[in-house]
Design an enzyme around this catalytic site. Structure first.
Site, PDB file in Angstrom:
ATOM      1  CD  GLU A 111       0.188   5.289  -0.477  1.00  0.00           C
ATOM      2  OE1 GLU A 111       0.940   5.245   0.509  1.00  0.00           O
ATOM      3  OE2 GLU A 111      -1.038   5.498  -0.379  1.00  0.00           O
ATOM      4  CG  HIS A 166       1.874   8.707   2.731  1.00  0.00           C
ATOM      5  ND1 HIS A 166       1.449   9.017   4.003  1.00  0.00           N
ATOM      6  CD2 HIS A 166       0.819   8.087   2.121  1.00  0.00           C
ATOM      7  CE1 HIS A 166       0.198   8.603   4.177  1.00  0.00           C
ATOM      8  NE2 HIS A 166      -0.203   8.040   3.044  1.00  0.00           N
ATOM      9  CG  HIS A 209      -1.880   1.113   1.297  1.00  0.00           C
ATOM     10  ND1 HIS A 209      -2.979   1.124   2.134  1.00  0.00           N
ATOM     11  CD2 HIS A 209      -1.910   2.317   0.655  1.00  0.00           C
ATOM     12  CE1 HIS A 209      -3.639   2.260   1.992  1.00  0.00           C
ATOM     13  NE2 HIS A 209      -2.994   3.008   1.105  1.00  0.00           N
TER      14      HIS A 209
END
Length: 238
Positions: A131, A135, A89
């Site tokens: 992502e 992040h 993930h």
């Protein structure tokens, strides 16, 4: 980068080689759309004090999608590009509380060669873009470096026998222990377990310290409690 070299050294002596994937890349990689914070979702830049390596159990994801052959989910779920078990993930920077770093700098589209290189690890171009934007921008100005660190960590994880886990009832605690047993240097309190509302296992997250070595999960990271009953969906054909 110092954090990248730390990632390269953190798990490699602990365990070698992640679960092999059956994955056939398409000739054309879809171009993801740019992602920005949703309305009311803040930019946060606290000091990074650890990380989470979040891994999804693909059979459960695909069981939950409306149409496995839709443009969004076909690569991962249609079976036409292979079968997926555990997929990444994301690699998430963390802090000492639930207000983790996010959306730290504007994110351009991830270059196509980087998407292609990591699509078998995270089988969605849009998820890779997400992502990176949410992040990765808090860890590096370069998407290639961010995904390389994520890949090194993910490939170092050993996975337990999921067919055996699916064959009988589990608890969050037994899933933690199974992952700890498969990975030298990892103990059950370093593993977070996520289940959906029906009690199906959907993610396992490895808690990492500031140098990206396995570390005890903080209370807000731990997920389901040890006694929570967990069902594990088997892979198709297993």
């Amino acid at each position: 980068m110092r954090w990248l070299s730390a990632a390269a050294l953190a798990l490699m002596p602990v365990a070698a080689q992640a679960q092999a994937l059956s994955c056939a890349l398409p000739d054309r990689i879809p171009v993801p759309r740019l992602e920005q914070p949703k309305r009311g979702e803040p930019v946060r830049k606290p000091k990074i004090t650890g990380y989470l390596l979040a891994m999804s159990w693909s059979p459960q994801h695909c069981a939950d999608v409306r149409n496995p052959k839709s443009a969004r989910d076909a690569f991962q779920c249609s079976g036409e590009n292979g079968r997926f078990g555990w997929v990444l993930h994301g690699l998430w920077p963390e802090t000492d509380g639930p207000g983790y770093p996010q959306w730290c700098r504007p994110a351009k589209i991830v270059p196509k060669p980087v998407l292609r290189k990591h699509l078998c690890m995270t089988p969605s171009a849009q998820l890779l873009q997400h992502e990176w934007a949410k992040h990765g921008t808090c860890m590096s100005p370069h998407p290639a470096a961010y995904f390389r660190a994520a890949e090194i960590l993910f490939r170092a994880v050993r996975f337990p026998d999921m067919k055996a886990l699916a064959a009988k009832p589990q608890t969050a605690g037994s899933v933690r222990r199974a992952f700890a047993a498969a990975n030298r240097g990892v103990t059950a309190p370093m593993v977070a377990v996520s289940v959906d509302r029906q009690g199906w296992l959907d993610e396992v997250r490895l808690c990492l310290g500031p140098r990206m070595k396995p570390a005890r999960c903080k209370p807000f990271q731990a997920g389901a409690k040890d006694g929570r009953r967990v069902r594990v969906r088997p892979m198709a054909g297993s």
